[in-house]
Design a protein around this motif. Structure first.
Motif, PDB file in Angstrom:
ATOM      1  N   ALA A 184      47.210  45.921  43.432  1.00 29.52           N
ATOM      2  CA  ALA A 184      47.040  47.380  43.412  1.00 29.52           C
ATOM      3  C   ALA A 184      48.294  48.088  43.925  1.00 29.52           C
ATOM      4  N   GLU A 185      48.983  47.454  44.880  1.00 35.20           N
ATOM      5  CA  GLU A 185      50.195  48.064  45.448  1.00 35.20           C
ATOM      6  C   GLU A 185      51.391  47.995  44.505  1.00 35.20           C
ATOM      7  N   ASN A 186      51.507  46.881  43.796  1.00 37.54           N
ATOM      8  CA  ASN A 186      52.750  46.602  43.057  1.00 37.54           C
ATOM      9  C   ASN A 186      52.746  46.963  41.574  1.00 37.54           C
ATOM     10  N   TYR A 187      51.575  47.166  40.999  1.00 35.30           N
ATOM     11  CA  TYR A 187      51.522  47.391  39.552  1.00 35.30           C
ATOM     12  C   TYR A 187      50.758  48.668  39.230  1.00 35.30           C
ATOM     13  N   SER A 188      51.151  49.308  38.135  1.00 38.67           N
ATOM     14  CA  SER A 188      50.452  50.547  37.768  1.00 38.67           C
ATOM     15  C   SER A 188      49.354  50.303  36.734  1.00 38.67           C
ATOM     16  N   PHE A 189      49.422  49.205  36.020  1.00 42.45           N
ATOM     17  CA  PHE A 189      48.298  48.824  35.156  1.00 42.45           C
ATOM     18  C   PHE A 189      48.351  47.326  34.873  1.00 42.45           C
ATOM     19  N   ILE A 190      47.222  46.829  34.373  1.00 46.55           N
ATOM     20  CA  ILE A 190      47.087  45.394  34.072  1.00 46.55           C
ATOM     21  C   ILE A 190      46.872  45.220  32.579  1.00 46.55           C
ATOM     22  N   VAL A 191      47.518  44.214  32.004  1.00 42.98           N
ATOM     23  CA  VAL A 191      47.233  43.861  30.610  1.00 42.98           C
ATOM     24  C   VAL A 191      46.474  42.535  30.603  1.00 42.98           C
ATOM     25  N   ASP A 192      45.285  42.580  30.065  1.00 40.68           N
ATOM     26  CA  ASP A 192      44.421  41.396  30.003  1.00 40.68           C
ATOM     27  C   ASP A 192      44.612  40.710  28.658  1.00 40.68           C
ATOM     28  N   ALA A 193      45.310  39.575  28.681  1.00 47.53           N
ATOM     29  CA  ALA A 193      45.510  38.773  27.460  1.00 47.53           C
ATOM     30  C   ALA A 193      45.027  37.357  27.742  1.00 47.53           C
ATOM     31  N   ILE A 194      43.857  37.285  28.381  1.00 42.27           N
ATOM     32  CA  ILE A 194      43.347  35.969  28.780  1.00 42.27           C
ATOM     33  C   ILE A 194      42.554  35.336  27.627  1.00 42.27           C
ATOM     34  N   TYR A 195      41.448  35.977  27.251  1.00 43.91           N
ATOM     35  CA  TYR A 195      40.642  35.410  26.172  1.00 43.91           C
ATOM     36  C   TYR A 195      40.494  36.413  25.036  1.00 43.91           C
ATOM     37  N   GLY A 196      40.398  35.899  23.833  1.00 41.65           N
ATOM     38  CA  GLY A 196      40.197  36.753  22.664  1.00 41.65           C
ATOM     39  C   GLY A 196      38.976  36.302  21.887  1.00 41.65           C
TER      40      GLY A 196
ATOM     41  N   SER B 144      58.511  56.904  36.100  1.00 43.60           N
ATOM     42  CA  SER B 144      58.851  56.128  37.295  1.00 43.60           C
ATOM     43  C   SER B 144      57.606  55.551  37.975  1.00 43.60           C
ATOM     44  N   GLU B 145      56.453  56.217  37.784  1.00 40.95           N
ATOM     45  CA  GLU B 145      55.231  55.695  38.412  1.00 40.95           C
ATOM     46  C   GLU B 145      54.417  54.814  37.463  1.00 40.95           C
ATOM     47  N   MET B 146      54.797  54.778  36.215  1.00 43.49           N
ATOM     48  CA  MET B 146      54.047  53.991  35.237  1.00 43.49           C
ATOM     49  C   MET B 146      55.031  53.054  34.556  1.00 43.49           C
ATOM     50  N   LYS B 147      55.381  52.039  35.260  1.00 47.38           N
ATOM     51  CA  LYS B 147      56.464  51.198  34.777  1.00 47.38           C
ATOM     52  C   LYS B 147      56.150  49.709  34.956  1.00 47.38           C
ATOM     53  N   SER B 148      55.661  49.357  36.148  1.00 46.51           N
ATOM     54  CA  SER B 148      55.444  47.936  36.421  1.00 46.51           C
ATOM     55  C   SER B 148      54.021  47.564  36.023  1.00 46.51           C
ATOM     56  N   CYS B 149      53.876  46.415  35.392  1.00 47.23           N
ATOM     57  CA  CYS B 149      52.555  46.010  34.917  1.00 47.23           C
ATOM     58  C   CYS B 149      52.426  44.501  35.008  1.00 47.23           C
ATOM     59  N   LEU B 150      51.180  44.075  35.214  1.00 50.07           N
ATOM     60  CA  LEU B 150      50.887  42.654  35.345  1.00 50.07           C
ATOM     61  C   LEU B 150      50.181  42.168  34.092  1.00 50.07           C
TER      62      LEU B 150
END
Lengths: 229, 229
Positions: free
Chosen positions: A117-129, A47-53
């Motif tokens: 920081a308030e709304n997401y539990s982690f970020i996925v960086d798929a900007i540059y490869g 429940s605490e590790m669900k939303s991600c950006l």
């Protein structure tokens, strides 16, 4: 295990496309799925590790992020996507369409760091490869800075955004907690200490691994990712 | 759980292609991968359960079989493919090329039934799927007969070859031990007793499942297949 330079990574990818006749969508789909499964291990769903950006770049890396976001949604997470700039190809826009029709919100603006920081539990960086060539452009620098401000865990697909495959960290680049190398680990990742490192994108035919003397770790059973560190 | 008829299965597939903008290669890749993972559960890899014969049809079902064979090879099995007739589309030929370049032998002729029983531990039937319209043509009947002669375990992708989606078993059709339904279970599978039944092809966006009131079983975690029976 070998960490490849940019040119070698490009050669391998081009061989998959031109000699093995994989379609770009096929490769992106397998990479996105493998990354999603590695994320499900690195950030176990609760429940605490669900939303991600998901921060999505304009090229291949962004499209892999979009495929990843769709699979993560199927696994029960609540991903939200933000496009850092316009997608470069019609087929990448199809991946965006699949996200939107799978009920994944697409933000029009990057929220303030505090809201992230308030709304997401982690970020996925798929900007540059692997295709990224320095320097980091000013508008990207603002995005990277905002993503890093509140020390939310950041998971990078293939290469942390802003890093150069061959020369490594550049000022203002993403400092990752998790890196999921795509198909083959890139040289710059070998220089990062203290991260969780996965390999995903289980695509490489054995002969191609031998040709480039990659000596990749063995994927367990039918899993599409393997933990390296 | 709903078992759909041919028309409904076609509608769902067309919606994935035309509204969700999935490419055909993307769908085939995910279906083939899910089937390969279900096979790895149904026929656990060991020294006696390693070599398998893939019978490949000319259409979508055959292309899914080719993607499946490639993944199974990555998992450590020794697949061999046999094309029942010429592949219908250039993109299906690309899937065949990926198999051949992944060191998967392609037989020019179907071996005698006795040789099949000696050399392989199970058969994967990827000849006909939802697009098959009866009757079974004479040259296919010979193939189906040969595959079934020695009671080697047969695993069918989506629909056992020779069955009609809506009306079920037809004379001379494959009698399966394992069926891996693709994306949605088809009506004919509901009438088969005593088989292992899996669902794979974890593609369906939740909204589409609701629209067609499919009430599909939940896939566990990040797995791309789920056991039904």
């Amino acid at each position: 295990m070998k960490y490849v330079c940019r040119t070698e990574a490009e050669e391998i990818y081009n061989e998959l496309l031109n000699e093995y006749k994989f379609s770009l969508e096929q490769l992106i789909e397998l990479s996105g799925l493998g990354a999603a499964q590695a994320i499900a291990e690195a950030f176990p769903l609760n429940s605490e590790m669900k939303s991600c950006l998901f921060a999505i770049g304009p090229g291949d890396n962004g499209a892999k992020g979009l495929a990843c976001a769709r699979h993560i949604k199927h696994f029960g997470y609540s991903p939200v996507i933000f496009l850092v700039s316009e997608l470069l190809r019609p087929s990448f826009i199809n991946f965006q369409n699949q996200c939107e029709m799978s009920d994944i919100p697409c933000l029009e603006e990057l929220p303030e760091a505090e809201m992230i920081a308030e709304n997401y539990s982690f970020i996925v960086d798929a900007i540059y490869g692997n295709n990224f060539h320095p320097p980091i452009r000013p508008n990207s620098a603002i995005v990277l800075d905002t993503l890093m401000k509140y020390k939310l865990p950041i998971c990078c697909i293939d290469i942390p955004s802003g890093w150069d495959t061959d020369s490594g960290y550049l000022k203002n680049a993403i400092q990752p907690n998790v890196v999921i190398s795509d198909i083959v680990p890139k040289y710059c990742v070998s220089t990062i200490d203290g991260i969780q490192h996965y390999l995903a994108g289980r695509i490489l035919p054995p002969m191609l691994g031998e040709k480039y003397e990659l000596n990749l770790p063995q994927y367990p059973g039918h899993f599409m990712y393997v933990k390296i560190n």
